[in-house]
Design a protein around this motif. Structure first.
Motif, short mmCIF file in Angstrom:
data_model
loop_
_atom_site.label_atom_id
_atom_site.label_comp_id
_atom_site.label_asym_id
_atom_site.label_seq_id
_atom_site.Cartn_x
_atom_site.Cartn_y
_atom_site.Cartn_z
N GLY A 186 48.51 -36.14 0.71
CA GLY A 186 49.65 -35.83 -0.16
C GLY A 186 50.76 -35.14 0.59
O GLY A 186 51.30 -35.67 1.54
N ASN A 187 51.07 -33.94 0.17
CA ASN A 187 52.21 -33.20 0.73
C ASN A 187 51.92 -32.66 2.12
O ASN A 187 50.79 -32.54 2.54
N GLY A 188 52.99 -32.32 2.80
CA GLY A 188 52.88 -31.66 4.10
C GLY A 188 52.97 -32.58 5.29
O GLY A 188 52.96 -32.11 6.42
N LEU A 189 53.09 -33.87 5.07
CA LEU A 189 53.13 -34.79 6.21
C LEU A 189 54.42 -34.65 7.01
O LEU A 189 54.42 -34.92 8.21
N ASP A 190 55.48 -34.23 6.37
CA ASP A 190 56.75 -34.09 7.10
C ASP A 190 56.72 -32.89 8.05
O ASP A 190 57.58 -32.77 8.90
N ALA A 191 55.71 -32.05 7.93
CA ALA A 191 55.58 -30.89 8.82
C ALA A 191 54.80 -31.21 10.09
O ALA A 191 54.62 -30.34 10.94
N ILE A 192 54.35 -32.45 10.23
CA ILE A 192 53.58 -32.84 11.43
C ILE A 192 54.54 -33.02 12.59
O ILE A 192 55.41 -33.89 12.56
N HIS A 193 54.36 -32.19 13.62
CA HIS A 193 55.25 -32.26 14.78
C HIS A 193 54.64 -33.06 15.93
O HIS A 193 55.37 -33.57 16.77
N GLU A 194 53.30 -33.12 15.96
CA GLU A 194 52.60 -33.87 17.00
C GLU A 194 51.71 -34.91 16.31
O GLU A 194 50.51 -34.69 16.12
N PRO A 195 52.28 -36.05 15.93
CA PRO A 195 51.52 -37.03 15.14
C PRO A 195 50.25 -37.51 15.81
O PRO A 195 49.22 -37.63 15.15
N ARG A 196 50.29 -37.77 17.10
CA ARG A 196 49.08 -38.29 17.75
C ARG A 196 47.98 -37.23 17.78
O ARG A 196 46.81 -37.55 17.58
N ALA A 197 48.35 -36.00 18.00
CA ALA A 197 47.34 -34.93 17.99
C ALA A 197 46.75 -34.80 16.59
O ALA A 197 45.53 -34.64 16.43
N TYR A 198 47.59 -34.89 15.59
CA TYR A 198 47.13 -34.79 14.20
C TYR A 198 46.22 -35.96 13.85
O TYR A 198 45.13 -35.77 13.29
N LEU A 199 46.65 -37.16 14.19
CA LEU A 199 45.84 -38.35 13.94
C LEU A 199 44.52 -38.30 14.72
O LEU A 199 43.47 -38.68 14.20
N HIS A 200 44.59 -37.80 15.95
CA HIS A 200 43.38 -37.69 16.78
C HIS A 200 42.38 -36.73 16.13
O HIS A 200 41.17 -36.99 16.16
#
Length: 172
Positions: free
Chosen positions: A53-67
């Motif tokens: 849901g919310n908070g995805l726009d706060a992801i600054h390092e997408p690959r690290a988050y996805l990893h």
């Protein structure tokens, strides 16, 4: 107004998917050696993002988050494979006439996964005491010696484990 937020979240997930799905799929493929399972787990990663849901726009390092999400899914996958294999090994020892159907096997494996998740949430000594008691039939005194604690502490551990089991049953 709430609809705008949902649309925005879906757009963010779509952008992450377009930008990183190939990389993520390749990472899973290298870990698993299986194209189909890699694709399934990559999809599951993005489904988790949608569910967040919310908070995805706060992801600054997408690959690290996805990893991080992918690593958790991979650990769950390997754990499930271990549980499935242990169960199948036990079934292989049974006469064919008493072997459960594939549907029954799937239900048992799913139940075993739920029990495993429940046990994983217990503190280590509580889990160990519970398993020694329930699976090995050890007495509290013997478990106390095994774990290097008092018998009274084992009683507390068992009460904690039983309470945990009861709260899980109430949640269902």
């Amino acid at each position: 107004m709430a609809t705008e937020g949902v649309v925005r979240q879906h757009q963010l997930v779509h952008r992450l998917y377009v930008d990183h799905q190939g990389w993520l799929n390749g990472w899973f493929r290298r870990q698993l050696g299986c194209t189909q399972k890699a694709a399934d787990l990559a999809q599951d990663t993005f489904v988790r993002l949608l569910a967040k849901g919310n908070g995805l726009d706060a992801i600054h390092e997408p690959r690290a988050y996805l990893h991080t999400i992918a690593r958790g899914l991979l650990i769950n996958h390997w754990r499930r494979k271990q549980i499935e294999q242990a169960y199948l090994d036990v079934i292989a020892l049974q006469p064919e006439a008493v072997a459960p159907s594939p549907e029954e096997q799937a239900l048992v494996i799913e139940t075993l996964m739920q029990v495993d998740a429940m046990l994983a949430r217990l503190p280590a000594k509580v889990r160990q005491a519970f398993l020694l008691s329930q699976l090995h039939g050890m007495t509290y005194a013997t478990i106390a010696i095994e774990l290097g604690v008092s018998e009274r502490m084992i009683k507390k551990y068992m009460a904690q484990a039983m309470l945990h089991c009861l709260t899980l049953l109430e949640d269902e």
